[in-house]
Scaffold this active site. Structure first.
Site, PDB file in Angstrom:
ATOM      1  N   LYS A   1       1.015  -1.236  -0.046  1.00 41.29           N
ATOM      2  CA  LYS A   1       0.035   0.159   0.135  1.00 41.29           C
ATOM      3  C   LYS A   1       0.843   1.291  -0.142  1.00 41.29           C
ATOM      4  O   LYS A   1       0.546   2.276  -0.619  1.00 41.29           O
ATOM      5  CB  LYS A   1      -0.970   0.056   1.433  1.00 41.29           C
ATOM      6  CG  LYS A   1      -1.796  -0.941   1.159  1.00 41.29           C
ATOM      7  CD  LYS A   1      -2.869  -0.783   2.450  1.00 41.29           C
ATOM      8  CE  LYS A   1      -3.768  -2.028   2.661  1.00 41.29           C
ATOM      9  NZ  LYS A   1      -4.892  -2.394   1.726  1.00 41.29           N
TER      10      LYS A   1
ATOM     11  N   GLU B   1      -9.829   1.517  -5.568  1.00 36.97           N
ATOM     12  CA  GLU B   1     -10.688   1.830  -4.197  1.00 36.97           C
ATOM     13  C   GLU B   1     -10.474   3.144  -3.703  1.00 36.97           C
ATOM     14  O   GLU B   1      -9.089   3.536  -3.605  1.00 36.97           O
ATOM     15  CB  GLU B   1     -10.349   0.542  -3.350  1.00 36.97           C
ATOM     16  CG  GLU B   1     -10.894  -0.709  -3.570  1.00 36.97           C
ATOM     17  CD  GLU B   1     -10.668  -1.557  -2.371  1.00 36.97           C
ATOM     18  OE1 GLU B   1     -11.432  -2.553  -2.273  1.00 36.97           O
ATOM     19  OE2 GLU B   1      -9.986  -1.265  -1.272  1.00 36.97           O
TER      20      GLU B   1
ATOM     21  N   GLU C   1      -2.229   7.199   8.013  1.00 38.10           N
ATOM     22  CA  GLU C   1      -2.854   8.203   6.919  1.00 38.10           C
ATOM     23  C   GLU C   1      -3.948   8.756   7.728  1.00 38.10           C
ATOM     24  O   GLU C   1      -4.552   8.484   8.976  1.00 38.10           O
ATOM     25  CB  GLU C   1      -3.530   7.521   5.570  1.00 38.10           C
ATOM     26  CG  GLU C   1      -4.441   6.382   5.777  1.00 38.10           C
ATOM     27  CD  GLU C   1      -4.927   5.647   4.560  1.00 38.10           C
ATOM     28  OE1 GLU C   1      -4.011   5.690   3.726  1.00 38.10           O
ATOM     29  OE2 GLU C   1      -5.944   5.370   4.375  1.00 38.10           O
TER      30      GLU C   1
ATOM     31  N   GLU D   1      -6.290   1.950  -2.605  1.00 39.22           N
ATOM     32  CA  GLU D   1      -5.385   0.697  -2.810  1.00 39.22           C
ATOM     33  C   GLU D   1      -6.120   0.397  -4.253  1.00 39.22           C
ATOM     34  O   GLU D   1      -7.063   0.681  -4.375  1.00 39.22           O
ATOM     35  CB  GLU D   1      -5.441  -0.375  -2.079  1.00 39.22           C
ATOM     36  CG  GLU D   1      -6.867  -1.033  -1.759  1.00 39.22           C
ATOM     37  CD  GLU D   1      -6.589  -2.173  -1.123  1.00 39.22           C
ATOM     38  OE1 GLU D   1      -5.683  -2.938  -0.972  1.00 39.22           O
ATOM     39  OE2 GLU D   1      -7.861  -2.994  -0.576  1.00 39.22           O
TER      40      GLU D   1
ATOM     41  N   HIS E   1     -14.532  -3.076   8.536  1.00 36.64           N
ATOM     42  CA  HIS E   1     -13.596  -2.985   6.949  1.00 36.64           C
ATOM     43  C   HIS E   1     -13.896  -4.131   6.388  1.00 36.64           C
ATOM     44  O   HIS E   1     -13.005  -4.399   5.353  1.00 36.64           O
ATOM     45  CB  HIS E   1     -12.278  -2.928   7.577  1.00 36.64           C
ATOM     46  CG  HIS E   1     -11.834  -1.846   8.376  1.00 36.64           C
ATOM     47  ND1 HIS E   1     -12.120  -0.445   8.244  1.00 36.64           N
ATOM     48  CD2 HIS E   1     -11.360  -1.851   9.731  1.00 36.64           C
ATOM     49  CE1 HIS E   1     -11.809   0.148   9.413  1.00 36.64           C
ATOM     50  NE2 HIS E   1     -11.336  -0.720  10.313  1.00 36.64           N
TER      51      HIS E   1
ATOM     52  N   ASN F   1      -6.845  -3.193  -6.410  1.00 36.76           N
ATOM     53  CA  ASN F   1      -7.147  -4.579  -6.183  1.00 36.76           C
ATOM     54  C   ASN F   1      -6.883  -5.113  -7.714  1.00 36.76           C
ATOM     55  O   ASN F   1      -7.660  -4.862  -8.544  1.00 36.76           O
ATOM     56  CB  ASN F   1      -8.510  -5.149  -5.637  1.00 36.76           C
ATOM     57  CG  ASN F   1      -8.376  -4.830  -4.267  1.00 36.76           C
ATOM     58  OD1 ASN F   1      -7.559  -4.839  -3.658  1.00 36.76           O
ATOM     59  ND2 ASN F   1      -9.688  -4.341  -3.798  1.00 36.76           N
TER      60      ASN F   1
ATOM     61  N   ARG G   1      -7.192  -7.617  -9.586  1.00 46.68           N
ATOM     62  CA  ARG G   1      -7.971  -8.924  -9.852  1.00 46.68           C
ATOM     63  C   ARG G   1      -9.504  -8.735  -9.955  1.00 46.68           C
ATOM     64  O   ARG G   1      -9.689  -7.681  -9.846  1.00 46.68           O
ATOM     65  CB  ARG G   1      -7.821  -9.978  -8.700  1.00 46.68           C
ATOM     66  CG  ARG G   1      -8.253  -9.059  -7.357  1.00 46.68           C
ATOM     67  CD  ARG G   1      -8.268 -10.210  -6.425  1.00 46.68           C
ATOM     68  NE  ARG G   1      -8.280  -9.128  -5.243  1.00 46.68           N
ATOM     69  CZ  ARG G   1      -9.450  -8.737  -4.359  1.00 46.68           C
ATOM     70  NH1 ARG G   1     -10.499  -9.036  -4.956  1.00 46.68           N
ATOM     71  NH2 ARG G   1      -9.120  -8.068  -3.131  1.00 46.68           N
TER      72      ARG G   1
END
Ligand code: ADP
Ligand code: ADP
Ligand code: MG
Length: 662
Positions: free
Chosen positions: A116, A275, A200, A293, A235, A295, A297
């Site tokens: 990340k 995202e 963050e 981030e 989350h 993903n 896939r």
């Protein structure tokens, strides 16, 4: 080009990929562990290869075994699904070194987004807005605490290698920072082998809005709009939807553009998800979203995008892997209506969401398409009779509803969940239905804190309706379905011959004992003593009448457990023991129950037949042996409750005798 594809995954996503691959005329190869030898994905594929024992480390994560399976079967391409090896760049390189095609992005793109912190730096350079924070190499505790001060509380500490919501800590006050840091590091180390973190800004009223991107190997990149995945618990996504409620067209365009740039910056190819975290405090804004981030896939929730675009994303993945250009350009893509996905899990939502296991004695969904577009779609990797084991993710199915409007899609999903029946394990169905009835969610006021704030109300158990124990008692006594037999007159005869005018059943639930006395009102019709609750059965099932109101519900007995499905809730009771259950049904030895789970090989008795003590009535096959069940006394057969060829659980009633004359 390739014409045979191996799917390096299991469960619903493997089944879903196989379905599209077959539709496209490809031959399919499944891989499986010992625990999955008979699983849905194995049965759907043209061929299957065993890759090891149940634990994922010895099967689904074994790159060499999977590549070897492709070689052995002549598959030229590998689709990784999500999870497992899907975001492992070493696997991609090994696949390519073996001369095979990986249906997914190049190893370099996965690496660029793998951690990340590095991903965020890269995105900053590409001009994509990133959450303010510290994404550097330094890991000194005092330095990180100083960074947190600079960023300003509340802050979020994230394991840089994290995923699936693990390794994250929200810190509201400086004095809690050190402890939280320690927790995030420990979780990062334990789950991902990497204790390094980033810090963050914690966005208040956060919304999780992600963009589906697609790129081909010719430099074309498009986005397929957004999904809102704000409904999360710890989350983890619970219900996802598309499009995002309250998304202005110009913000959609800005987010889509940022996502496309993110994909371009790393030379992306295939399906990916960027995202973003968005500040939802004053509605979605062009300057109010930040990269979180990517993903690299196919995403679990991709079906909601398929529902609103009418496209098959797996088909696109395969076409891109074949070297084709993207089937549509950005201006040819449009949004049609609204869609929701709910993740149905084997977990006890009412008791802290403990993961559950068990055999799915019942798994019934309302009429829906499987793995394909439709107003209602169910993607399930298991069928009735399969087990949820501790080896794998406890997801049972994804239920996806599409509608012309958000309200319509939401109502359709709620209706579908209310009509879903799962037996043999606890699920989060009640919790999902409660969410769909939540006023804030219904009006589109979603943020990632919604579930946490209202958790108690969302997981509260309603009091048990009075008719539930009546249904349970009926099922316990084997009276919930009409007697079996090819001749419909058998059924009628069964009703008439059922002589007992009163039944007493003892049920247990959560340590409490419940005695239910049922009085017979007529053929197949009973009421609970001292109440206005009655139940009658017909060929369609059970109909409940409570003080003049009539509705349908269902109940079934599996071994020593009875489950009642009533308006989306499953109520489970246990019977003190199977023998007592048989007694309850027959009021003293009138019932013949299966002593063990097995197959009814022969049913020799017929309703109305006069039998002698010791006469063989049925043959049960269990554990490769035949067991003959004989008449316990002289008498007349009242009802045949199990058909030849049917599978029964232990304690299930096979037939009953007329009560003896007093
Ligand atoms: P999504 O859930 O939308 O795929 P996430 O980033 O939340 O995206 O999940 C990251 C990865 O972790 C996914 O590949 C998913 O398959 C995997 N994952 C999520 N939850 C679990 C779980 N409970 N057990 C195992 N793997 C999980
Ligand atoms: P994972 O890899 O585990 O999916 P993410 O970075 O995607 O980790 O974050 C998971 C979830 O945590 C998000 O969907 C969001 O709900 C929440 N989250 C992440 N970053 C922030 C942030 N800066 N502020 C508020 N919430 C956040
Ligand atoms: Mg994420």
């Amino acid at each position: 080009m390739f014409d045979k594809i191996l799917i390096a995954n299991r469960g619903e996503i493997a089944a879903r990929v196989i379905t599209t691959a077959r539709r496209m005329g490809l031959k399919t190869v499944a891989v499986h562990s010992d625990a999955d030898a008979e699983a849905v994905h194995v049965r759907l594929a043209d061929e299957a290869v065993r890759i090891g024992p149940a634990p994922v480390g010895e099967s689904y994560l074994r790159a060499e075994a999977i590549i070897e399976a492709a070689r052995a079967t002549g598959a030229q391409a590998i689709h990784p699904g999500y999870g497992f090896l899907s975001e492992n760049p070493d696997f991609v390189e090994a696949v390519e070194a073996a001369g095979l095609i990986f249906v997914g992005p190049p190893a370099g793109a996965i690496r660029a987004m793998g951690l990340k912190d590095a991903a965020k730096k890269r995105m900053e350079e590409a001009g994509v807005p990133v959450v303010p924070g510290y994404h550097g190499e330094g890991q000194d505790t005092a330095m990180l605490a100083a960074e947190a001060e600079r960023i300003g509380y509340p802050v979020l500490i994230k394991a840089r290698a994290g995923g699936g919501g693990k390794g994250m800590r929200l810190v509201e006050r400086a004095e809690d920072f050190a402890d939280a840091l320690e927790g995030a590091r420990a979780e990062g180390k334990a789950s991902f082998g990497d204790p390094a973190v980033l810090v963050e800004k914690y966005v208040t009223a956060p919304r999780h809005v992600e963009i589906q991107v697609f790129a081909d190997s010719h430099g074309n990149v498009v986005h397929l709009f957004e999904r809102d995945c704000s409904l999360q618990r710890r989350h983890q996504k619970v219900i996802e939807e598309a499009p995002a409620p309250g998304m202005p067209e110009h913000v959609r365009a800005a987010m889509g553009q940022a996502a496309v740039e993110a994909a371009r910056a790393i030379g992306y190819v295939g399906a990916g998800t960027v995202e973003f975290i968005a500040d939802g405090s004053e509605g979605l804004r062009e300057d109010g979203f930040w990269f979180m981030e990517m993903n690299t896939r196919l995403q679990v929730e991709h079906p909601v995008t398929e529902a609103i675009t009418g496209l098959d994303l797996v088909e696109w993945q395969i076409r891109v892997a074949r070297g084709e250009t993207l089937p549509l350009s950005q201006d040819q893509l449009t949004i049609d209506g609204h869609a929701f996905e709910a993740r149905l899990y084997a977990e006890d939502a009412e008791r802290g969401f403990l993961p559950a296991t068990g055999r799915l004695e019942r798994l019934r969904f309302p009429d829906a398409s499987n793995f394909e577009l439709g107003a209602l779609r169910v993607d399930a990797g298991v069928v009735e009779g399969d087990a949820i084991t501790p080896h794998y993710d406890p997801m049972i199915a994804k239920v996806i509803a599409h509608g012309a409007t958000r309200e319509e899609a939401m109502a359709r999903l709620l209706g579908a969940l209310e009509a879903t029946q799962v037996g043999g394990t606890v699920t989060n169905l009640g919790f999902l239905a409660a969410l769909l009835r939540h006023e804030g969610f219904a009006s589109g006021e979603v943020d990632t804190g919604l579930i946490g704030r209202d958790l108690d109300a969302l997981t509260a158990r309603p009091p048990m309706p009075d008719h539930v124990p009546v249904l349970a008692a009926l099922a316990a006594a084997g009276l919930d379905h009409p007697p079996a037999g090819d001749d419909p007159w058998d059924a009628l005869r069964g009703f008439r011959h059922w002589g007992a005018s009163e039944i007493h059943v003892t049920l247990e639930r959560e340590g409490e004992t419940l005695d239910v006395a049922l009085l017979r009102d007529g053929p197949g019709s009973w009421h609970r003593e001292g109440t206005e609750t009655s139940v009658s059965r017909d060929t369609k099932g059970l109909e409940v009448t409570v003080a003049g109101r009539r509705f349908r519900a269902e109940a079934a007995k599996h071994g020593a457990a009875v489950t009642v499905w009533d308006a989306g809730r499953a109520w489970v009771f246990t019977l003190p023991d199977p023998l007592a259950a048989a007694d309850a049904a027959g009021a003293g030895g009138n019932a013949i129950a299966a002593p063990m789970p097995g197959l009814v090989k022969r049913m020799r008795a017929t309703a109305g037949q006069t039998v002698e003590k010791g006469q063989p009535l049925a043959i049960l096959e269990a554990m490769k042996m035949e067991h003959t069940l004989t008449a316990p006394r002289d008498g007349v057969v009242a009802e045949i409750l199990a058909q030849e060829g049917s599978q029964v659980s232990d304690g299930d009633l096979l037939l009953t005798l007329e009560p003896e004359d007093e």
